[in-house]
Motif scaffolding. Structure first.
Motif, PDB file in Angstrom:
ATOM      1  N   ARG A  60       0.843  -1.209   0.000  1.00 27.20           N
ATOM      2  CA  ARG A  60       0.000   0.000   0.000  1.00 27.20           C
ATOM      3  C   ARG A  60       0.870   1.248   0.000  1.00 27.20           C
ATOM      4  O   ARG A  60       1.856   1.303   0.734  1.00 27.20           O
ATOM      5  N   ASN A  64      -1.301   6.608   2.328  1.00 26.13           N
ATOM      6  CA  ASN A  64      -2.706   6.228   2.463  1.00 26.13           C
ATOM      7  C   ASN A  64      -2.952   5.752   3.897  1.00 26.13           C
ATOM      8  O   ASN A  64      -2.600   4.639   4.247  1.00 26.13           O
ATOM      9  N   ILE A  67      -7.077   3.086   9.357  1.00 24.11           N
ATOM     10  CA  ILE A  67      -8.149   3.352  10.312  1.00 24.11           C
ATOM     11  C   ILE A  67      -7.800   2.669  11.638  1.00 24.11           C
ATOM     12  O   ILE A  67      -7.420   1.494  11.647  1.00 24.11           O
ATOM     13  N   THR A 119      -4.502  14.181  11.196  1.00 20.80           N
ATOM     14  CA  THR A 119      -5.798  13.630  11.587  1.00 20.80           C
ATOM     15  C   THR A 119      -5.715  12.113  11.695  1.00 20.80           C
ATOM     16  O   THR A 119      -4.838  11.488  11.107  1.00 20.80           O
ATOM     17  N   PRO A 144      -6.493  -1.683   8.029  1.00 19.09           N
ATOM     18  CA  PRO A 144      -6.915  -1.479   6.637  1.00 19.09           C
ATOM     19  C   PRO A 144      -7.487  -2.789   6.121  1.00 19.09           C
ATOM     20  O   PRO A 144      -7.326  -3.830   6.763  1.00 19.09           O
ATOM     21  N   ILE A 185     -16.885   6.703   5.855  1.00 19.83           N
ATOM     22  CA  ILE A 185     -15.896   7.579   6.507  1.00 19.83           C
ATOM     23  C   ILE A 185     -16.480   8.986   6.580  1.00 19.83           C
ATOM     24  O   ILE A 185     -16.880   9.560   5.559  1.00 19.83           O
ATOM     25  N   LEU A 196     -16.527  11.136   3.340  1.00 25.05           N
ATOM     26  CA  LEU A 196     -15.407  10.976   2.401  1.00 25.05           C
ATOM     27  C   LEU A 196     -15.493   9.639   1.673  1.00 25.05           C
ATOM     28  O   LEU A 196     -14.849   9.448   0.643  1.00 25.05           O
ATOM     29  N   ARG A 197     -16.248   8.682   2.246  1.00 22.68           N
ATOM     30  CA  ARG A 197     -16.444   7.384   1.586  1.00 22.68           C
ATOM     31  C   ARG A 197     -17.814   6.877   2.011  1.00 22.68           C
ATOM     32  O   ARG A 197     -18.080   6.773   3.209  1.00 22.68           O
ATOM     33  N   ALA A 230     -10.239  11.756   1.237  1.00 20.94           N
ATOM     34  CA  ALA A 230      -9.641  10.561   1.837  1.00 20.94           C
ATOM     35  C   ALA A 230      -8.563  10.088   0.865  1.00 20.94           C
ATOM     36  O   ALA A 230      -8.877   9.717  -0.265  1.00 20.94           O
ATOM     37  N   MET A 233      -9.010   7.184  -1.585  1.00 21.32           N
ATOM     38  CA  MET A 233     -10.040   7.167  -2.619  1.00 21.32           C
ATOM     39  C   MET A 233      -9.481   7.581  -3.986  1.00 21.32           C
ATOM     40  O   MET A 233     -10.155   7.442  -4.991  1.00 21.32           O
TER      41      MET A 233
HETATM   42  P1  AMP Z   1      -9.082   0.831   4.100  1.00 23.95           P
HETATM   43  O1  AMP Z   1      -8.136   0.751   5.235  1.00 23.95           O
HETATM   44  O2  AMP Z   1      -8.686  -0.017   2.963  1.00 23.95           O
HETATM   45  O3  AMP Z   1     -10.514   0.701   4.502  1.00 23.95           O
HETATM   46  O4  AMP Z   1      -8.929   2.326   3.651  1.00 23.95           O
HETATM   47  C1  AMP Z   1      -8.991   3.326   4.648  1.00 23.95           C
HETATM   48  C2  AMP Z   1      -9.491   4.582   4.023  1.00 23.95           C
HETATM   49  O5  AMP Z   1      -9.559   5.566   5.056  1.00 23.95           O
HETATM   50  C3  AMP Z   1      -8.583   5.132   2.945  1.00 23.95           C
HETATM   51  O6  AMP Z   1      -9.364   5.599   1.857  1.00 23.95           O
HETATM   52  C4  AMP Z   1      -7.915   6.280   3.671  1.00 23.95           C
HETATM   53  O7  AMP Z   1      -7.478   7.267   2.770  1.00 23.95           O
HETATM   54  C5  AMP Z   1      -9.002   6.768   4.606  1.00 23.95           C
HETATM   55  N1  AMP Z   1      -8.459   7.484   5.758  1.00 23.95           N
HETATM   56  C6  AMP Z   1      -7.822   6.947   6.825  1.00 23.95           C
HETATM   57  N2  AMP Z   1      -7.392   7.916   7.661  1.00 23.95           N
HETATM   58  C7  AMP Z   1      -7.771   9.092   7.127  1.00 23.95           C
HETATM   59  C8  AMP Z   1      -7.616  10.456   7.515  1.00 23.95           C
HETATM   60  N3  AMP Z   1      -6.986  10.785   8.621  1.00 23.95           N
HETATM   61  N4  AMP Z   1      -8.136  11.411   6.699  1.00 23.95           N
HETATM   62  C9  AMP Z   1      -8.781  11.073   5.556  1.00 23.95           C
HETATM   63  N5  AMP Z   1      -8.962   9.800   5.143  1.00 23.95           N
HETATM   64  C10 AMP Z   1      -8.457   8.822   5.907  1.00 23.95           C
END
Ligand code: AMP
Ligand code: MG
Length: 357
Positions: A60, A64, A67, A119, A144, A185, A196-197, A230, A233
């Motif tokens: 990855r 990116n 969570i 963040t 993730p 999200i 954002l998602r 995000a 994305m």
């Molecule tokens: P996944 O772990 O595959 O579900 O992807 C996690 C998603 O959360 C990705 O699209 C990240 O870009 C988004 N994400 C995680 N932390 C943040 C953050 N602090 N700000 C914006 N987006 C986040």
């Protein structure tokens, strides 16, 4: 590395397996685990080097962010600098569950976990195995999706093994994920909060609780020049190996057009996959046809989407045609993932019976 695969019985969760997995996490190792959305790749979210291993195992991009999964409301304040208005109302309504909220991070959270951002994204899953594992692993587990970056997200332990066997310490097999698409999200650092998602927790559901919620429109728009908020994305996630096209139009026209396109592609020697529904499965005389579920049951469509994209990878189809799906409810999440899998490629169903080009 030899990956330990442990099956867990949901009716009688074996604490010894959870403890073993918790020790791996505390030691900086990686454990894939079931959640109600998709399988997660767990690591200690407060350990910078564990985050590094996560990016390496998934392939990855390190910008990116991950969570952070928690299991108790009281743990939120340790990892965030500030708890904005509306947070507890949303947590009461949707935690534990498929909602991720973004906050200003506290200095407990390493930049490795947040992809360099100030963040942090936080979610409390409802899956019992996930919750027990989070507690056994120290309370803060980054998770993730447990797939190779760019492949469809895993909704079973077998999917995880396809991508990560030999690359991580352990996989906990807790059966199929019940929702099947990733969490909603919501960015809580802006006013009003912004989606954002899209996921199973919809804009309407959250607006009922806290009033106005906005949507980052770059997430559904193929032509947007702006980067989505995000970071993840912006990548062509969830992508099957074949070119996927979404065929739009009245359903009768869609069936006719998919039949014609299938015939044409097959005459060129291509293998064709079709994403059909329980209602339409008998409309197609040829092609590799997958039943995603009833189009009336939006949850079933969400639950089977990634499984089907993976199956098409295995059968090595060259092209995939998908029927269109509703945007209602979890349909906004289904459409967002399908759009990304298709690289926003659409075909408008022809109303006339003539060969298409
Ligand atoms: P996944 O772990 O595959 O579900 O992807 C996690 C998603 O959360 C990705 O699209 C990240 O870009 C988004 N994400 C995680 N932390 C943040 C953050 N602090 N700000 C914006 N987006 C986040
Ligand atoms: Mg993912």
């Amino acid at each position: 590395m030899k990956t330990i695969i442990e099956k867990i019985n949901r009716d009688n969760i074996e604490q010894s397996v959870i403890d073993q997995a918790g020790e791996i996490l505390k030691g900086g190792g990686l454990v894939a685990f079931p959640t109600e959305t998709v399988y997660g790749l767990g690591a200690d979210a407060l350990n910078e080097s564990a985050a590094g291993k996560t990016y390496a195992a998934k392939g990855r991009p390190s910008d990116n962010p991950l969570i952070v999964h928690i299991a108790r409301n009281e743990d939120l304040s340790h990892i965030v600098a500030e708890i904005p208005k509306g947070t507890w109302e949303l947590a009461d309504a949707f935690w534990p569950g498929p909602l991720t909220m973004i906050f200003q991070k506290s200095d407990q959270v390493p930049y490795g976990t947040t992809g360099g951002l100030e963040t942090v994204a936080v979610r409390m899953p409802s899956d019992e195995i996930a919750r027990k594992l989070i507690l056994a692993g120290g309370g803060y587990v980054s998770g993730p999706s447990a797939n190779t970056s760019g492949r469809p997200s895993p909704t079973t332990a077998a999917h995880v093994a396809q991508d990560l066997d030999g690359k991580i310490e352990m996989i906990i097999d807790g059966g199929s994920a019940s929702i099947g698409v990733e969490s909603t999200i919501l960015d809580m650092t802006v006013t009003p909060p912004m989606i954002l998602r899209p996921g199973a927790v919809t804009q309407e559901m959250m607006e009922e609780v806290i009033g106005r919620v906005d949507v980052d429109h770059t997430i559904l728009n193929a032509n947007s020049k702006q980067a989505p908020k995000a970071p993840g994305m912006k990548y062509r996630h969830y992508a099957p190996k074949a070119q996927l096209s979404i065929v739009d139009g009245e359903l009768a026209d869609v069936y006719e057009t998919i039949r014609t396109l299938t015939q044409q592609a097959m005459s060129e020697g291509k293998r064709v996959g079709i994403i059909a529904t329980k209602e339409s499965i008998s409309e197609y005389p040829e092609g590799i046809i997958k039943n995603i579920g009833s189009r009336e049951k939006h949850g079933d469509v969400a639950k089977h989407l990634y499984q089907i994209l993976r199956e098409f990878d295995e059968t090595q189809v060259d092209v995939i045609f998908s029927e269109p799906f509703t945007h209602a409810g979890i349909g906004s999440a289904v459409n967002n993932r399908l759009e990304k899998a298709a690289g926003h490629h659409h075909i408008l169903a022809s109303r006339k019976k003539r060969p298409l080009v």
